[in-house]
Write a protein that holds these residues in place. Structure first.
Motif, PDB file in Angstrom:
ATOM      1  N   GLU A   1       0.835  -1.204   0.000  1.00 29.56           N
ATOM      2  CA  GLU A   1       0.000   0.000   0.000  1.00 29.56           C
ATOM      3  C   GLU A   1       0.870   1.254   0.000  1.00 29.56           C
ATOM      4  N   THR A   2       1.982   1.214   0.710  1.00 35.90           N
ATOM      5  CA  THR A   2       2.900   2.347   0.757  1.00 35.90           C
ATOM      6  C   THR A   2       3.533   2.582  -0.606  1.00 35.90           C
ATOM      7  N   ILE A   3       3.870   1.504  -1.275  1.00 30.92           N
ATOM      8  CA  ILE A   3       4.456   1.622  -2.612  1.00 30.92           C
ATOM      9  C   ILE A   3       3.435   2.238  -3.563  1.00 30.92           C
ATOM     10  N   ALA A   4       2.197   1.768  -3.493  1.00 34.92           N
ATOM     11  CA  ALA A   4       1.151   2.301  -4.364  1.00 34.92           C
ATOM     12  C   ALA A   4       0.949   3.795  -4.111  1.00 34.92           C
ATOM     13  N   GLU A   5       0.910   4.189  -2.857  1.00 27.71           N
ATOM     14  CA  GLU A   5       0.735   5.597  -2.509  1.00 27.71           C
ATOM     15  C   GLU A   5       1.903   6.437  -3.017  1.00 27.71           C
ATOM     16  N   ALA A   6       3.116   5.927  -2.844  1.00 29.82           N
ATOM     17  CA  ALA A   6       4.299   6.665  -3.312  1.00 29.82           C
ATOM     18  C   ALA A   6       4.283   6.811  -4.831  1.00 29.82           C
ATOM     19  N   LEU A   7       3.865   5.777  -5.537  1.00 33.94           N
ATOM     20  CA  LEU A   7       3.802   5.852  -6.996  1.00 33.94           C
ATOM     21  C   LEU A   7       2.759   6.875  -7.444  1.00 33.94           C
ATOM     22  N   ALA A   8       1.660   6.977  -6.702  1.00 36.53           N
ATOM     23  CA  ALA A   8       0.602   7.925  -7.059  1.00 36.53           C
ATOM     24  C   ALA A   8       1.011   9.361  -6.758  1.00 36.53           C
ATOM     25  N   GLU A   9       1.718   9.554  -5.658  1.00 42.98           N
ATOM     26  CA  GLU A   9       2.086  10.915  -5.249  1.00 42.98           C
ATOM     27  C   GLU A   9       3.385  11.388  -5.866  1.00 42.98           C
ATOM     28  N   GLY A  10       4.178  10.476  -6.339  1.00 41.27           N
ATOM     29  CA  GLY A  10       5.471  10.815  -6.921  1.00 41.27           C
ATOM     30  C   GLY A  10       6.582  10.366  -6.001  1.00 41.27           C
ATOM     31  N   ILE A  11       7.347   9.386  -6.434  1.00 44.36           N
ATOM     32  CA  ILE A  11       8.437   8.866  -5.613  1.00 44.36           C
ATOM     33  C   ILE A  11       9.567   9.879  -5.603  1.00 44.36           C
ATOM     34  N   GLN A  12       9.996  10.227  -4.411  1.00 42.62           N
ATOM     35  CA  GLN A  12      11.154  11.098  -4.243  1.00 42.62           C
ATOM     36  C   GLN A  12      12.090  10.398  -3.275  1.00 42.62           C
ATOM     37  N   THR A  13      13.357  10.346  -3.621  1.00 40.18           N
ATOM     38  CA  THR A  13      14.324   9.677  -2.759  1.00 40.18           C
ATOM     39  C   THR A  13      15.447  10.635  -2.401  1.00 40.18           C
ATOM     40  N   GLY A  14      16.272  10.204  -1.483  1.00 40.63           N
ATOM     41  CA  GLY A  14      17.362  11.043  -1.019  1.00 40.63           C
ATOM     42  C   GLY A  14      18.601  10.995  -1.882  1.00 40.63           C
ATOM     43  N   HIS A  15      18.553  10.339  -3.028  1.00 39.21           N
ATOM     44  CA  HIS A  15      19.723  10.336  -3.906  1.00 39.21           C
ATOM     45  C   HIS A  15      19.337  10.830  -5.294  1.00 39.21           C
ATOM     46  N   PRO A  16      20.235  11.551  -5.943  1.00 42.86           N
ATOM     47  CA  PRO A  16      19.900  12.232  -7.194  1.00 42.86           C
ATOM     48  C   PRO A  16      19.730  11.316  -8.400  1.00 42.86           C
ATOM     49  N   THR A  17      20.161  10.072  -8.319  1.00 40.83           N
ATOM     50  CA  THR A  17      20.067   9.208  -9.500  1.00 40.83           C
ATOM     51  C   THR A  17      18.672   8.633  -9.705  1.00 40.83           C
ATOM     52  N   MET A  18      17.815   8.691  -8.675  1.00 37.59           N
ATOM     53  CA  MET A  18      16.451   8.170  -8.800  1.00 37.59           C
ATOM     54  C   MET A  18      15.555   9.251  -9.374  1.00 37.59           C
ATOM     55  N   PRO A  19      15.031   9.026 -10.590  1.00 32.61           N
ATOM     56  CA  PRO A  19      14.123  10.035 -11.156  1.00 32.61           C
ATOM     57  C   PRO A  19      12.795  10.023 -10.401  1.00 32.61           C
ATOM     58  N   GLU A  20      12.094  11.129 -10.440  1.00 34.55           N
ATOM     59  CA  GLU A  20      10.779  11.189  -9.808  1.00 34.55           C
ATOM     60  C   GLU A  20       9.747  10.633 -10.780  1.00 34.55           C
ATOM     61  N   PHE A  21       8.935   9.733 -10.284  1.00 26.81           N
ATOM     62  CA  PHE A  21       7.858   9.151 -11.081  1.00 26.81           C
ATOM     63  C   PHE A  21       6.537   9.444 -10.415  1.00 26.81           C
ATOM     64  N   GLN A  22       5.546   9.752 -11.231  1.00 22.53           N
ATOM     65  CA  GLN A  22       4.180   9.861 -10.739  1.00 22.53           C
ATOM     66  C   GLN A  22       3.321   9.109 -11.738  1.00 22.53           C
ATOM     67  N   LEU A  23       2.763   7.993 -11.301  1.00 25.91           N
ATOM     68  CA  LEU A  23       2.018   7.117 -12.193  1.00 25.91           C
ATOM     69  C   LEU A  23       0.526   7.312 -12.027  1.00 25.91           C
ATOM     70  N   ASP A  24      -0.208   7.010 -13.098  1.00 26.66           N
ATOM     71  CA  ASP A  24      -1.666   7.055 -12.988  1.00 26.66           C
ATOM     72  C   ASP A  24      -2.149   5.731 -12.381  1.00 26.66           C
ATOM     73  N   PRO A  25      -3.396   5.661 -11.924  1.00 28.25           N
ATOM     74  CA  PRO A  25      -3.883   4.461 -11.236  1.00 28.25           C
ATOM     75  C   PRO A  25      -3.716   3.163 -12.028  1.00 28.25           C
ATOM     76  N   ASP A  26      -3.952   3.201 -13.338  1.00 27.06           N
ATOM     77  CA  ASP A  26      -3.791   1.981 -14.139  1.00 27.06           C
ATOM     78  C   ASP A  26      -2.332   1.528 -14.185  1.00 27.06           C
ATOM     79  N   GLN A  27      -1.418   2.482 -14.321  1.00 24.65           N
ATOM     80  CA  GLN A  27       0.012   2.135 -14.318  1.00 24.65           C
ATOM     81  C   GLN A  27       0.430   1.553 -12.971  1.00 24.65           C
ATOM     82  N   ILE A  28      -0.080   2.120 -11.897  1.00 29.31           N
ATOM     83  CA  ILE A  28       0.239   1.611 -10.555  1.00 29.31           C
ATOM     84  C   ILE A  28      -0.252   0.183 -10.422  1.00 29.31           C
TER      85      ILE A  28
END
Length: 105
Positions: A67-94
């Motif tokens: 559930e946490t992964i799904a929420e992060a994908l919907a809101e936009g994953i942000q991490t503490g390292h610069p190599t991880m791009p920010e993703f924001q997926l739509d519900p079907d993609q999630i």
């Protein structure tokens, strides 16, 4: 000897490809992961991640509730390292990506 090598190679390749009975959602999720995540993360059941700090997809459910992964994908994953791009997926993609990730458990 060559026949044994070819058989071994065929078995290895079969273990790295998704099952033929994968649902369309699982296939779309795998395609998304292959196109957007595989450069850093392992997206299969056996190989290490190309980027050492990127956790393999097969272990994410052990580190984070789905559930946490799904929420992060919907809101936009942000991490503490610069190599991880920010993703924001739509519900079907999630749904598709999580369906694929569940096949790796």
């Amino acid at each position: 000897m060559i026949r044994r090598i070819l058989m071994s190679l065929a078995l290895t390749l079969m273990s790295l490809t998704p099952a033929a009975a994968a649902s369309p959602g699982e296939q779309r999720g795998r395609t998304f992961a292959l196109n957007n995540c595989a450069r850093c993360h392992s997206i299969d059941k056996v190989t290490p991640s190309p980027l050492k700090i990127a956790p393999p997809f097969r272990t994410l459910h052990k580190r984070y509730p789905i559930e946490t992964i799904a929420e992060a994908l919907a809101e936009g994953i942000q991490t503490g390292h610069p190599t991880m791009p920010e993703f924001q997926l739509d519900p079907d993609q999630i749904h598709d990506l999580l369906a694929y990730m569940k096949t790796l458990e």
